[in-house]
Each structure stands twice: as structure tokens, then as C-alpha cells.
Design an enzyme around this catalytic site. Sequence first.
Site, PDB file in Angstrom:
ATOM      1  N   GLU A   1     -34.537  50.167 -18.755  1.00  0.00           N
ATOM      2  CA  GLU A   1     -34.140  51.457 -19.324  1.00  0.00           C
ATOM      3  C   GLU A   1     -33.224  52.236 -18.387  1.00  0.00           C
ATOM      4  O   GLU A   1     -33.041  53.440 -18.545  1.00  0.00           O
ATOM      5  CB  GLU A   1     -35.383  52.293 -19.641  1.00  0.00           C
ATOM      6  CG  GLU A   1     -36.204  52.716 -18.454  1.00  0.00           C
ATOM      7  CD  GLU A   1     -37.263  51.702 -18.027  1.00  0.00           C
ATOM      8  OE1 GLU A   1     -38.218  52.101 -17.347  1.00  0.00           O
ATOM      9  OE2 GLU A   1     -37.125  50.512 -18.383  1.00  0.00           O
TER      10      GLU A   1
ATOM     11  N   MET B   1      -1.225  -1.463 -42.691  1.00  0.00           N
ATOM     12  CA  MET B   1      -1.650  -2.722 -43.316  1.00  0.00           C
ATOM     13  C   MET B   1      -2.485  -3.546 -42.347  1.00  0.00           C
ATOM     14  O   MET B   1      -1.970  -4.256 -41.486  1.00  0.00           O
ATOM     15  CB  MET B   1      -0.421  -3.499 -43.789  1.00  0.00           C
ATOM     16  CG  MET B   1       0.355  -2.761 -44.866  1.00  0.00           C
ATOM     17  SD  MET B   1       1.840  -3.623 -45.414  1.00  0.00           S
ATOM     18  CE  MET B   1       2.881  -3.465 -43.969  1.00  0.00           C
TER      19      MET B   1
ATOM     20  N   ASP C   1      -1.391   1.541 -37.454  1.00  0.00           N
ATOM     21  CA  ASP C   1      -0.729   0.734 -38.482  1.00  0.00           C
ATOM     22  C   ASP C   1      -1.463   0.943 -39.809  1.00  0.00           C
ATOM     23  O   ASP C   1      -2.634   1.318 -39.835  1.00  0.00           O
ATOM     24  CB  ASP C   1      -0.753  -0.746 -38.078  1.00  0.00           C
ATOM     25  CG  ASP C   1       0.061  -1.611 -39.042  1.00  0.00           C
ATOM     26  OD1 ASP C   1       1.038  -1.084 -39.617  1.00  0.00           O
ATOM     27  OD2 ASP C   1      -0.308  -2.778 -39.216  1.00  0.00           O
TER      28      ASP C   1
END
Length: 457
Positions: A373, A55, A53
Site C-alpha cells: 500500500e 512436381m 518444386d
Amino acid sequence: MSARILVVDDVPANVKLLEARLSAEYFDVMTASNGTEALALARRAECDIILLDVMMPDMDGFEVCRRLKTDPATHHIPVVMVTALDSPADRNRGLEAGADDFLTKPVSDVVLIARVRSLTRLKMMTDELRMRAITSLEIGMQAPERSAVADTGKGGRVLLVDDRESSYQRLASILAAEHTVDVEPNPTEALFHAAEGNYDLLIVSLDLNNFDGLRLCSQARSLERTRHVPILAIAEAENSTRLLRGLEIGVNDYLLRPLDKTELLARARTQIRRRRYTDHLRDNVQNSIEMAITDALTGLHNRRYMESHLATLAEQAATRGKPLALMILDIDYFKSINDNFGHDGGDDVLREFAVRVRKSIRGIDLACRYGGEEFVIVMPETDLHVAGMVAERLRRSIAGEPFTVHKGTKRVEVTISIGLTTLEQKGEAVADVLKRADMALYRAKHDGRNRVVSHAA
């Protein structure tokens, strides 16, 4: 679909009415009587959609919405303002605050439920992406929330599909103030145009001549390249039924004629911001997947990926009756490289080694860093003779030119030993193939290194 809806209103009667409507559609409803309470619930991630709402006494809905949309923790939660205010200025103020929609009381049950369902689908999709993207944060990638909050929604690429010249000229002139706009007056070409253009927003008129705009929207949702592009539909006021149908098939938002300029821009910005945010989430998910299967130093696939993918390649080779070659490569005396040039020098060698490997193999071949490696290369549809030629070419490529380290200030001679074998027996275990290649590698190193040794199946 079930979702948690937070209803925020200081009037108990309004709350009860919305709660009854939503509960009847099997949504889980929670309530808050003021903005402070609503913000706290949202921050605890206790809701999927907020019906807000305007207000209210302590903090009006505009301010609540603004705070929700500027908080990285809550900005993604869809907000629908449901209020008695009905002026264009109020609607635009709500949209500018970040609301996903602005519904004026009295709101019909059909419109309310259609909008909530549409936003629920969107929220669930976003939540799934957010959940998957958590991995991205754990591996150090930047979360998109703060950039999403700061995004203005401007500078997007918009495709406008409208076959009425007076309409699309006005719309395009309004949108051009903030975006790059392409107009497609031919609806039959619109889908191809949308798929090719990498657009941030698709705006479709539902009042096209001799063409169903909703069908175009549905096609855009079913096509992979346009599935995630937000759609903003535009229709005449009397076409509300079609608009509701549009929400069901994947339209993200809509506008009714006559259009308000400010509202059009505000809704376009909202959709573009959301598109950018979800795209960022998808990118994070994709990057996290790639990082999970990629060696960060060399950019090659990692051992985890190799072990899972090798089994698939072996099965395919056996099914098709094709050979599969596999080689294990080891950089000779790599420890001395680290000792003499430091680990950063060793890393430089590994990175350059990966570059040379890529240049020596085909696109369908699989190159992985196996560990330290050691590297593995898998070559589908390759017999032992051809694989031996590739291995020898790669060995010469490594030994033939020194590697540069420390930003080119030093050079180091590098050689490799290679053990090679093939999978030719149907049903042979992948572990046995790797073991055979490893035995060949051991012989290569034992016999003096810088050589290729084959071990026939």
C-alpha cells in the site's frame, strides 16, 4: 547475409544446380527430396527460406506449401516455388496455397538471388520479433500464430500510387472486391498520404510520369510511420532491372504488366496477412515491455521502473540546477481494510487510489506503486513548498470522499500519510532521498496519520 535455405526437389540435378548457385552467395543450403522430409525439417525450425518444386511424386508442392502455411509452427517461413510450370493458373494456385513467390524455370541467377536476399531480410526481422515476443507468452498473452493462419488477408486498407487514369481505375476496381482502396495519382503527395492513412499495403507503379517510383519506395522505407508497410511494385516487363533494384531497397513483392486479376489479389492478400502478423508480434512485444514496468493492479509504474527512472530524473535535475521533489505515500490502516472487506475490497481501494493520484499530479510527474500500500510520486522542477501543496491536495482528495468497494455496494473511509522531501544537492544519491522521504513518512504515521510531513534536504 547468411541464411539457411531448404531446397526441395526430387530431381538430383536440379538440387545440385540450386545448391551451387546459393552456396556461391554464401547461403547455407540443405536439401530434401520430397514433401514429407521438407515438412519435418521446417517443423524443426532448421531453415529460413524454402525453395520448393511443384512436381514431386509423394506430395506435390502445392500441398506442401498449403501444409506449411496452415501450420502455426511453420506459416512464417517464406516459400518460393521454383518450377517448370508457367501458366497463370499454376502461378495463381501456388500463390493461393500461400507461396511468397512463384518463379518459372529457367530462373536467372540475378532474379533468384535478389528474391532470396529480400525474403531473408524479411525472415530475420520476423524472427527477431518472434524471439522478443516469447516473453509475451510467458506472461499469458495470446500468441498470434493461430490467428495468422486463419487470416484471409482480406479487408485491408490499400494505397495505390499510379498517375495513369486507365491503369489505376482498373487496379482499384479489382482490389475493391476485397479491400478498401485509396488512389493517389500525385506521387509528390503519396508519402504524406501513406504516413497519414495507416495502410496495410502500398502499391506503387514504377512507371510514373516525371517521378521515380523507386525513390518513393525508398522514402517509404526510411520514414518511421511507413517503414513496416509492405510495398507491392508494378512495372512493365522490360523494367526487370529496376524491379530487382526495388527488392534491394525494401520492396516486398512485384507484378509485371499485363496484370492478372487473380494474381494481383493473391499477392495483395499475402502481403496483408504478413503485415498483420508482424504488427501483432510488435504489439505483443510492446505490451510485454509495458507489463514489465507497470503494476498490473493499479496501472501505475512499478518499483523496478521507478528505481531506474528516478536516477535519470535526479541526474537531469542536478545538471539543470532544478529542484526535484519526492513523496512516499502510505494508505493508513490498510490491513484493517483487507480484514474487513477482503482482499478484493482492498484491491478496489488500491485501484481507485491510483485514479485519484493521477488526477492530482501533472503529466510530467512520475507515480509508482512502491510495494503493497506504499506509493512514490516524483515531481521534476518542484520545490518543497509547491510539493507540500500538492501533497496536501492529494491527502484531502483521499480523505474527502469514501471509496466504494464490491461493485459499489459498500463504502470505506480511507486516509493516507505522506512523507515529503526534495533533491537539491548535486550528486546526492537517490537512495538517500528515498530514505529521507521514508523518515518523514514514519513521522507522519507516528504523529497520528492522515497528514503530510516534510523533511528538508
